[in-house]
Design a protein around this motif. Structure first.
Motif, mmCIF file in Angstrom:
data_model
loop_
_atom_site.group_PDB
_atom_site.id
_atom_site.type_symbol
_atom_site.label_atom_id
_atom_site.label_comp_id
_atom_site.label_asym_id
_atom_site.label_seq_id
_atom_site.Cartn_x
_atom_site.Cartn_y
_atom_site.Cartn_z
ATOM 1 N N ALA A 76 0.703 -1.056 0.091
ATOM 2 C CA ALA A 76 -0.013 0.080 0.018
ATOM 3 C C ALA A 76 0.746 1.229 0.100
ATOM 4 N N TYR A 77 0.333 2.317 -0.734
ATOM 5 C CA TYR A 77 1.038 3.539 -0.399
ATOM 6 C C TYR A 77 0.166 4.732 0.143
ATOM 7 N N ASN A 78 0.637 5.620 1.037
ATOM 8 C CA ASN A 78 0.214 6.449 1.627
ATOM 9 C C ASN A 78 0.328 7.865 0.914
ATOM 10 N N HIS A 79 -0.823 8.401 0.591
ATOM 11 C CA HIS A 79 -0.569 9.795 0.093
ATOM 12 C C HIS A 79 -1.899 10.705 0.442
ATOM 13 N N ASN A 80 -1.840 11.218 1.804
ATOM 14 C CA ASN A 80 -3.051 12.118 2.178
ATOM 15 C C ASN A 80 -3.516 13.395 1.327
ATOM 16 N N ARG A 100 -1.657 15.657 -5.998
ATOM 17 C CA ARG A 100 -1.977 14.551 -5.120
ATOM 18 C C ARG A 100 -2.794 13.379 -5.711
ATOM 19 N N LEU A 101 -3.673 14.008 -6.391
ATOM 20 C CA LEU A 101 -4.737 13.076 -7.018
ATOM 21 C C LEU A 101 -4.194 12.230 -8.057
ATOM 22 N N LEU A 139 -13.985 8.662 -5.354
ATOM 23 C CA LEU A 139 -12.994 8.169 -6.139
ATOM 24 C C LEU A 139 -13.582 6.978 -6.902
ATOM 25 N N GLU A 140 -12.943 6.527 -7.892
ATOM 26 C CA GLU A 140 -13.413 5.544 -8.909
ATOM 27 C C GLU A 140 -13.491 3.892 -7.644
#
Length: 287
Positions: A76-80, A100-101, A139-140
């Motif tokens: 997993a990758y965290n990107h708030n 970011r998106l 989000l999709e």
């Protein structure tokens, strides 16, 4: 940190009961940091070989970097997103909301889980908290993990010195967590930064509101976290048990009984089949 130091820390975390190991770097983007990236890939591969889920937060990623992290074993990758699109420019100028998106899109297309949430206490209005959840829920694909953070203000910083910003309390956190749980029912809602400021009873309220995960360990990216021993004692007191690695959240009792079936989520509309007295009713719930 050196690769071996990170692997030793991961081994300690696993021995203490953690099933996911998160690594973070406080920079804007990975960019051309080739030597650092090589070491990070070694860390990811090493932690993955221990049977743990592996999460990282390294700033913005391009598609090729996301692909290499996935191949190394990153789960997993965290990107708030931190806050709503409207409030974001008031507190963050180092990268845009759209950037970011784009990173979240690159992570998703590489086949990794997305860890994406926000921070309360940035001087936002309640409408901004709703706005953040709306972006995440439309989000999709819903993020597999949504961390909910309470700002740990630091004197000498703009937010830390702004006396007009009200302190985040346990009820603010519980409302945010409960709403996230409703609009993203299969997401792991993580009680994250700021836990040190809440009592055991307040944390229990947040778990009851829908939080089903925490960040555990001595240090988050920039702030302290409760020690392993304290969290272990809290979980024993509350009767909580950790889930195994690489296993999603538990399915609700109503789904198991066949009373509710989550069919799909399209453009923010959660389509449900709800069985009532042996009759099936199709319903659309707007998120």
């Amino acid at each position: 940190m050196k690769v071996q130091e990170v692997l030793e820390a991961a081994a300690r975390a696993k021995a203490a009961g953690s099933t996911r190991f998160c690594m973070g770097a406080a920079w804007r983007e990975l960019g051309g940091k080739k030597n650092a990236f090589k070491h990070i890939l070694e860390m990811v591969s090493g932690v993955n070989s221990m049977g743990m889920e592996v999460c990282a937060t390294l700033g913005m990623l391009n598609p090729e970097q996301a692909r290499q992290l996935k191949e190394a074993g990153l789960s997993a990758y965290n990107h708030n997103l931190d806050t709503s699109p409207e409030h974001y420019p008031k507190v963050i100028t180092t990268r845009s909301y759209e950037e970011r998106l784009e990173t979240i899109k690159n992570v998703r297309e590489a086949g990794m889980s997305v860890c994406c949430g926000g921070i309360l206490g940035l001087g936002e209005d309640e409408s901004d908290r709703v706005g953040l959840l709306h972006v995440l829920a439309t989000l999709e694909v819903h993020p597999e993990s949504v961390p909910i953070n309470a700002l740990v203000s630091v004197k000498g910083t703009p937010l830390g010195d702004d006396e007009d910003i009200e302190e985040v309390d346990a009820f603010d956190m519980a409302r945010m967590i409960a709403t996230a749980r409703i609009v993203m029912p299969r997401t792991m809602v993580r009680l994250s930064a700021g836990r040190l400021s809440f009592s055991d009873a307040e944390q229990y309220m947040m778990f009851s509101a829908g939080a089903n995960s925490i960040f555990n360990g001595d240090q988050l990216l920039t702030t302290a976290n409760p020690a392993f021993e304290k969290d272990t004692a809290l979980f024993e007191k509350l009767g909580f048990q950790g889930k195994p690695a690489h296993v999603g959240p538990m399915v609700s009792k109503m789904e198991l009984q066949g009373d509710v079936e989550i069919v799909r989520v399209v453009n923010g509309v959660q389509e449900l089949n709800v069985k009532v007295e042996q009759h099936t009713v199709e319903a659309g719930a707007k998120m």
